[in-house]
Motif scaffolding. Sequence first.
Motif, PDB file in Angstrom:
ATOM      1  N   GLY A 164       0.868  -1.171   0.056  1.00 23.56           N
ATOM      2  CA  GLY A 164       0.209  -0.076  -0.117  1.00 23.56           C
ATOM      3  C   GLY A 164       0.696   1.244   0.056  1.00 23.56           C
ATOM      4  N   ASP A 173       1.434  -2.601   7.317  1.00 20.16           N
ATOM      5  CA  ASP A 173       0.037  -2.843   6.637  1.00 20.16           C
ATOM      6  C   ASP A 173      -1.114  -3.291   7.467  1.00 20.16           C
ATOM      7  OD1 ASP A 173       1.385  -5.379   7.446  1.00 20.16           O
ATOM      8  OD2 ASP A 173       1.491  -6.154   5.416  1.00 20.16           O
ATOM      9  N   LYS A 205      -3.978  -3.619   4.579  1.00 18.97           N
ATOM     10  CA  LYS A 205      -4.012  -4.389   3.886  1.00 18.97           C
ATOM     11  C   LYS A 205      -3.596  -5.723   4.390  1.00 18.97           C
ATOM     12  CE  LYS A 205      -3.828  -1.766  -0.216  1.00 18.97           C
ATOM     13  NZ  LYS A 205      -4.571  -1.808  -1.188  1.00 18.97           N
TER      14      LYS A 205
END
Length: 408
Positions: free
Chosen positions: A18, A200, A242
């Motif tokens: 990301g 993440d 994520k």
Amino acid sequence: MPVNLPIPAASSLHAVNGVRIGVVEAGIRKAGRKDLTVMLLDDGCSVGGVFTTNRFRAAPVQICRNHLVAGNTRAVVINTGNANAGTGADGLARATQSCAALAKRLNLDATQVLPFSTGVIMEQLPVDRIEAGLDAAIADARADHWLKAAEGIMTTDTQPKAYSTQVVVEGRTVTVTGISKGAGMIRPNMATMLGFIATDACVAPSLMAALARELAEGSFNRVTVDGDTSTNDSLLVIATNKAGHAPIVDLQSPAALVLKAAMLEVARLLAQAIVRDGEGATKFITVQIDGGRTEEECRKVAYAIAHSPLVKTAFFASDPNLGRILAAVGYAGIDDLDQGLIELHLDDVHVATQGGRHTAYREEDGQRVMKQSEITVRVGLGRGTASQTVWTCDFSHDYVTINADYRS
């Protein structure tokens, strides 16, 4: 030379799903130095920040604070070589212009871009050079460019500062990677330092401001090089959401505690790296205060010792003139301090007891410890159970030279 600070390897830094990073040379500072960095964030990231307590905040700090309130941050633009501080309304306009320029290229709103600057104060930001370098920086953006970013944000740093770790959160492997810069104008309440930590992990946006404060309090607010609080210091914390585990909605939940421990480890290593690379530093010093009534009074004593030029120059010279430490304890601002309860140790050497020289203390023992590259100063106040620790370094001839020649 930094004090026991290894240069990070690019292979040791995990990419954060990301986040992509591009770094270029835009001609903002001296030729041959990368000085413009962009971070591109996927949609849906949670972002929080902590900024300088200096009332003369730099223009990018003011803009960052406002843009964070707007939410949905998608990009970061960082320049070195110019702090854009002490530049008035013109500085605010230029910081805003740099955000707008990057936003236009990414089809974003300018409020979705956060600007960061570091370098010389009271000089106009060369926003034309920033704009000219943005296309190349965007084209350079890769997930594995954390080391390049650590190099790109350096000023008087002698080497890049970056750390990475992974931890399991609710059965998912979560990555934490961070970079920082700073070597001078460093003191608690943030300093001439920039820090960027990304994970993440899945964290609710509403928690990010508190998470950033916790990380700063346990790391960057525990370091001091010279006692000067900068106009530009900033810590940005990013969670890309994520990792695939259930979102963290409580910072005291089991999942949050695991994540915070990993993030705090990275933050502390980054903060300590700033001290280890302090301008002209030859020694890394831990100041530990025990036996206070409150953590606040322990901090006062720790900072009094860590900020003292007399203490710091004594450590540089390996001169066991340790009455300077006791003097700093005395002027730290604890009005009802009982000097008869004070205990002082240098590592394993018991220097003072009950406010006076320990009968077994020998100056050669103090000097032996002070010649080490890493030293722990321990002071017992005998007032309670509170404790606090800060990290600092010595003052050398090179500190004066670096700061006298900074703009040349």
